[in-house]
Enzyme design. Sequence first.
Site, PDB file in Angstrom:
ATOM      1  N   CYS A 211      -2.029   8.606   2.129  1.00 46.58           N
ATOM      2  CA  CYS A 211      -2.052   8.964   0.569  1.00 46.58           C
ATOM      3  C   CYS A 211      -3.599   8.870  -0.127  1.00 46.58           C
ATOM      4  O   CYS A 211      -2.876   9.374  -1.497  1.00 46.58           O
ATOM      5  CB  CYS A 211      -1.570   7.329   0.817  1.00 46.58           C
TER       6      CYS A 211
ATOM      7  N   GLU B 157       1.328  -1.091   0.160  1.00 41.73           N
ATOM      8  CA  GLU B 157      -0.069  -0.318  -0.343  1.00 41.73           C
ATOM      9  C   GLU B 157       1.400   1.160  -0.597  1.00 41.73           C
ATOM     10  O   GLU B 157       1.455   1.337   1.202  1.00 41.73           O
ATOM     11  CB  GLU B 157      -0.498  -0.120   0.715  1.00 41.73           C
TER      12      GLU B 157
END
Length: 453
Positions: free
Chosen positions: A264, A230
């Site tokens: 993010c 991720e």
Amino acid sequence: MSDYAVVNPATGETLAEYDTLTDAGVQGAIASAHDAYRAWSRTAPADRAAALRRVAELHRERRDELAAIIVREMGKPLAAAEGEVDFAADITEYYADNIDKITGDTPLDILAEGSAVIRRSPLGVLLGIMPWNFPYYQVARFAAPNLAVGNTILLKHAPQCPESAEALQAIYRDAGLPEGAYVNIRATNDQAATIIADPRVQGVSVTGSERAGSAVAALAGQHLKKVALELGGSDPFILLSTDDLDAAVQAAVDARLDNNGQSCNAAKRFIVADDLYDGFLAKFTAALGEAKVGDPFADDTVLGPLSSLAAAERLDEQVQRAVAQGATVEVGGRRDGAYYPGTVLTGVTKDMDAYGEEFFGPVGTVYRVSSEEEAIEIANGTGYGLGSYVFTTDAEQAQRIADRIEAGMVYVNVVLADSPELPFGGVKRSGTSREMGLLAADEFVNKKLIRSA
């Protein structure tokens, strides 16, 4: 970094320092997790669920303490820290509540007589390498589903988060999980490489930068280990039509400033239809300029410091380089120690570094577009593909754009809508896996076929 310390980004003061593990300590941690796996994997799912439910309860019981720790470690406003603790509890509870779905057999329709099922069984010891921006939430979405299915966890947290890491280990211990089921390790990068290579370790999950993910994936591949990544994102926020410009602007502000802009899947590039551009830019610029920067423990603070002085310096360098290449700063753009104000850039073009970079802080770039096609082109114009946001009053248009955006997630007319049941993850340089939701529990399991005549 491999030195574990709490350095308050609001003051620059080093509050505590912690030793890294010795090599013998690393071997002991692996052995402890491996030994725990033998018993934990055979523990009844209902009993694993009960332990995870207690983990969630302890998050809520220790909310004030946990929140204060991460404000000191990485500077997020206190209200955001409290919300993160709550979300980590919700995620953990979700996997306890859905234990039967993620551990039960899946029958298959077969062409011959007899039966066949897919039985999910755990793999063993997993290494999690976690980032500093969400010290509890990131851990919950990795640890909870994998503990639920019967794996055990070695958790290497960010070097600036040693106290939150210790607090989490205490929670898993106090919740009644067996010793070794969840082990916090203050390991160096070289020691992490040793852990990945160890045959007792079956997989590794990384949440972090593209550089870190690439390095870990190379090691995992060398040793034939499953890896989940991720990584970063530069999510587009596309605004093509609206009945309420003020509400759309507020959504854009919320999506950019959440977690001091260090998320993010935050909206980072704002792609606005020509007829809405001037009004949006004026309101968006005013809102980011008015976002109060200050003490993260103060009730009225919107933006605390970035996670470190180095993080603020990197962000400032990116902004200054964008300006040198021809971009315009509409508001903000002046660093004050580790603090960075809400900042808006315009005039970014394809030939500038800023067009494809991720700004990990409260900086938004705004683009004017004349068509749906142009909006999609800009949205897909980076190597990232994590999340995305589409605001339009045309439902068919929203679905057309959702189909064409190169991202793992598309949110239509909503921001900050992450939820335990919704899978999280991206494509391209943003990663290779999914966390949260039922999909997360399928990342590190053996989907074993059992065919009976």
